[in-house]
Enzyme design. Structure first.
Site, PDB file in Angstrom:
ATOM      1  CB  VAL A  11      13.219  69.587  96.301  1.00  0.00           C
ATOM      2  CG1 VAL A  11      12.592  69.287  97.654  1.00  0.00           C
ATOM      3  CG2 VAL A  11      13.040  71.063  95.969  1.00  0.00           C
ATOM      4  CD  GLU A 149      13.132  72.496 101.340  1.00  0.00           C
ATOM      5  OE1 GLU A 149      12.907  71.568 102.131  1.00  0.00           O
ATOM      6  OE2 GLU A 149      13.834  73.484 101.642  1.00  0.00           O
ATOM      7  CD  GLU A 153      17.047  74.906  91.128  1.00  0.00           C
ATOM      8  OE1 GLU A 153      17.710  75.251  90.151  1.00  0.00           O
ATOM      9  OE2 GLU A 153      15.929  74.387  91.042  1.00  0.00           O
ATOM     10  CG  ASN A 209       8.052  80.660  95.403  1.00  0.00           C
ATOM     11  OD1 ASN A 209       8.928  81.040  96.180  1.00  0.00           O
ATOM     12  ND2 ASN A 209       8.072  79.464  94.848  1.00  0.00           N
ATOM     13  CB  CYS A 261      10.208  77.949  92.058  1.00  0.00           C
ATOM     14  SG  CYS A 261      10.853  76.352  92.572  1.00  0.00           S
TER      15      CYS A 261
HETATM   16  P1  NAD Z   1      13.045  68.111  89.664  1.00  0.00           P
HETATM   17  O1  NAD Z   1      12.379  68.113  88.349  1.00  0.00           O
HETATM   18  O2  NAD Z   1      14.492  68.496  89.772  1.00  0.00           O
HETATM   19  O3  NAD Z   1      12.912  66.664  90.348  1.00  0.00           O
HETATM   20  C1  NAD Z   1      11.726  65.935  90.393  1.00  0.00           C
HETATM   21  C2  NAD Z   1      12.108  64.467  90.286  1.00  0.00           C
HETATM   22  O4  NAD Z   1      10.940  63.684  90.552  1.00  0.00           O
HETATM   23  C3  NAD Z   1      12.600  64.056  88.900  1.00  0.00           C
HETATM   24  O5  NAD Z   1      13.894  63.498  89.014  1.00  0.00           O
HETATM   25  C4  NAD Z   1      11.558  63.018  88.426  1.00  0.00           C
HETATM   26  O6  NAD Z   1      12.120  61.990  87.644  1.00  0.00           O
HETATM   27  C5  NAD Z   1      11.031  62.507  89.752  1.00  0.00           C
HETATM   28  N1  NAD Z   1       9.728  61.854  89.685  1.00  0.00           N
HETATM   29  C6  NAD Z   1       8.622  62.211  88.975  1.00  0.00           C
HETATM   30  N2  NAD Z   1       7.618  61.352  89.204  1.00  0.00           N
HETATM   31  C7  NAD Z   1       8.065  60.437  90.083  1.00  0.00           C
HETATM   32  C8  NAD Z   1       7.495  59.300  90.729  1.00  0.00           C
HETATM   33  N3  NAD Z   1       6.232  58.925  90.496  1.00  0.00           N
HETATM   34  N4  NAD Z   1       8.277  58.594  91.566  1.00  0.00           N
HETATM   35  C9  NAD Z   1       9.549  58.938  91.809  1.00  0.00           C
HETATM   36  N5  NAD Z   1      10.153  60.002  91.246  1.00  0.00           N
HETATM   37  C10 NAD Z   1       9.415  60.747  90.394  1.00  0.00           C
HETATM   38  O7  NAD Z   1      12.141  69.034  90.592  1.00  0.00           O
HETATM   39  P2  NAD Z   1      12.629  69.931  91.829  1.00  0.00           P
HETATM   40  O8  NAD Z   1      13.213  71.190  91.338  1.00  0.00           O
HETATM   41  O9  NAD Z   1      13.380  69.085  92.779  1.00  0.00           O
HETATM   42  O10 NAD Z   1      11.198  70.293  92.465  1.00  0.00           O
HETATM   43  C11 NAD Z   1      10.395  69.316  93.098  1.00  0.00           C
HETATM   44  C12 NAD Z   1       9.237  70.023  93.771  1.00  0.00           C
HETATM   45  O11 NAD Z   1       9.726  70.898  94.791  1.00  0.00           O
HETATM   46  C13 NAD Z   1       8.403  70.901  92.844  1.00  0.00           C
HETATM   47  O12 NAD Z   1       7.065  70.870  93.265  1.00  0.00           O
HETATM   48  C14 NAD Z   1       8.975  72.290  93.072  1.00  0.00           C
HETATM   49  O13 NAD Z   1       8.041  73.311  92.801  1.00  0.00           O
HETATM   50  C15 NAD Z   1       9.306  72.241  94.539  1.00  0.00           C
HETATM   51  N6  NAD Z   1      10.393  73.139  94.945  1.00  0.00           N
HETATM   52  C16 NAD Z   1      11.486  73.294  94.155  1.00  0.00           C
HETATM   53  C17 NAD Z   1      12.516  74.122  94.564  1.00  0.00           C
HETATM   54  C18 NAD Z   1      13.730  74.340  93.696  1.00  0.00           C
HETATM   55  O14 NAD Z   1      14.458  75.288  93.941  1.00  0.00           O
HETATM   56  N7  NAD Z   1      13.986  73.510  92.696  1.00  0.00           N
HETATM   57  C19 NAD Z   1      12.436  74.792  95.786  1.00  0.00           C
HETATM   58  C20 NAD Z   1      11.321  74.586  96.592  1.00  0.00           C
HETATM   59  C21 NAD Z   1      10.296  73.746  96.156  1.00  0.00           C
END
Ligand code: NAD
Length: 436
Positions: A11, A149, A153, A209, A261
């Site tokens: 994201v 968001e 993916e 979701n 998700c």
């Molecule tokens: P991800 O695991 O790919 O990325 C999260 C990132 O945050 C990691 O790289 C991690 O190292 C970093 N992180 C953790 N703690 C941190 C901090 N204190 N400071 C800075 N960076 C930090 O996760 P994602 O798939 O991108 O999802 C992120 C959020 O968005 C989740 O809540 C998820 O539910 C939501 N979301 C995801 C999607 C999807 O399709 N992946 C879609 C919509 C919403």
């Protein structure tokens, strides 16, 4: 605008690069130093179609930079987005430790009035917690907004650049206006910016979701009835989906939903509902149906090849939880591989993009093939677990000659049972009618 994204995963990176593309100055921050080093060296650590080009273009024009230092990166930002992970805690509730830790650091780095917007999927009321942390640790006026968001993916770039809607959950007019200005170029054609209170915005993401997961589980349950009564779930899907009140999306029966998700968000919603003593029986049933569904293909294999699969070689095509991503989090394919190993089988796997991510889940328990045909070689059965385009029309004659057995398990209902029957295969789909 000057923007900072905290969390540079699927994201955060897509959003950061997308905002930069529309002319904003963006810093993407992550605590994973290796991830940031790789991005600084021009390598995108995740697979998402088009993302590498978008990132490289915006890095080259100086609008997108990467850092591990939250404190300095939030200084001077007009909007700070929280996009860190919210994985399931042990009891199924969303683990907010990353969100709250990030908020504390942000609070110390903020140098003036700004907006903190949550993109992470967080339980209803999390914005209030973020606000409390900011109030305690920061002396500037900060408005907290829920901006869930909805990108998928595999289609993340187009979802982000041309969103179906933007939700702004906030009761601060200034912050709402800032986000409306930021998103104006993204919603030029549909103008779908929805402003609502923060709790409703947080809830909308879980509702979306849970609804999508429920549609999938509904079709998966019906697929079992279709098998029992001799109907074809694919025909039912087409008939059902042509009703405009229902629509044709998310009606595909398959090997169960997975990913980063749906499973975790359904768990978190049920957990929140439990805490409020509000039963969500439909959502709970959708979750139970999915747990069963993930076992459907391994059980079919077992019914067909025997209780013990010792000595049997099973090929799995596809490991990612869906096509066009390398994400294997809670993937039904990984679940099936583990179950087949437990039944004694030798499992050989192939995925066009998710081999490395799968290795961290499956280690040396499976064999990794170099291509899809190598995976099928000498296999007693072949399972299609992820509907990548390259698996849609393979050379089945070649596969027939290479395999030891003739059983094909189509976990995504993408193949034609009659064609495969003519070629001498035994076809097993999810609720498909087999040619007699
Ligand atoms: P991800 O695991 O790919 O990325 C999260 C990132 O945050 C990691 O790289 C991690 O190292 C970093 N992180 C953790 N703690 C941190 C901090 N204190 N400071 C800075 N960076 C930090 O996760 P994602 O798939 O991108 O999802 C992120 C959020 O968005 C989740 O809540 C998820 O539910 C939501 N979301 C995801 C999607 C999807 O399709 N992946 C879609 C919509 C919403």
């Amino acid at each position: 605008m000057r923007l900072t994204l905290i969390g540079t995963g699927y994201v955060g990176l897509v959003a950061g690069a997308g905002f930069a593309e529309f002319g904003n100055d963006v810093i993407c921050v992550d605590i994973d130093a290796q991830r940031i080093e790789s991005l600084q060296a021009g390598r995108v650590p995740i697979y998402e179609p088009g993302l590498e080009d978008l990132v490289q273009r915006n890095v080259a024009n100086g609008r997108l930079t990467f850092s591990t230092d939250t404190l300095t990166s939030v200084a001077g930002a007009e909007v700070i987005f929280i996009a860190v992970g919210t994985p399931s805690g042990e009891d199924g509730s969303a683990d907010l430790s990353h969100v709250l830790a990030a908020t504390k650091t942000i609070a110390r780095g903020i140098t003036g009035p700004c907006v903190v917007a949550t993109k992470s999927t967080v339980p209803i009321g999390t914005g209030d917690k973020i606000e409390a942390v900011l109030r305690e640790h920061c002396r500037h006026a900060v408005a907290v907004v829920s901006n869930p968001e909805f990108l998928k993916e595999g289609d993340a770039l187009s979802d982000f650049m041309k969103p179906a809607r933007i939700i702004i959950g906030c009761n601060d007019d200034g912050a709402t206006e800032t986000l409306q200005r930021l998103y104006a170029p993204f919603v030029r054609t549909n103008n779908r910016v929805m402003v609502m209170d923060r709790h409703s915005a947080e809830m909308t993401k879980y509702a979306a979701n849970a609804m999508l997961a429920t549609r999938i589980s509904f079709m998966n349950e019906l697929s079992h009835l279709a098998s029992a009564v001799g109907a074809d779930i694919e025909a039912v899907r087409r008939g059902l989906g042509s009703d405009p009140r229902i629509g044709n999306k998310f009606l595909f029966a398959g090997a169960g939903y997975g990913g980063s998700c749906f499973p975790k968000d359904v768990r978190a919603l049920l957990s929140s509902a439990g805490k409020h003593e509000v039963p969500l029986e439909i959502v709970a049933a959708a979750q139970r149906a999915n747990e069963r569904q993930k076992e459907a293909i391994p059980r079919l294999v077992q019914q067909s090849l025997g209780e013990s699969l010792t000595g049997k070689r099973i090929a799995i095509w596809g490991l990612a939880f869906k096509p066009h991503t390398d994400d294997v989090r809670e993937s039904a394919a990984i679940f099936a591989a583990r179950m087949l190993i437990d039944f004694g089988a030798t499992v050989v796997v192939y995925d066009p993009q998710a081999m490395d991510t799968a290795r961290s889940e499956l280690g040396s328990k499976v064999e990794y093939a170099r291509d899809m045909y190598e995976a099928a070689t000498s296999a007693d059965a072949l399972i299609l677990a992820t509907e990548w385009p390259c698996f849609r029309r393979p050379d089945f004659k070649r596969i027939k000659d290479m395999m030891r057995g003739s059983r094909l398990f189509d976990g995504r209902n993408i193949w034609d049972p009659a064609d495969l029957h003519r070629l001498g295969f035994q076809y097993f789909g999810i609720g498909r009618r087999n040619p007699s």
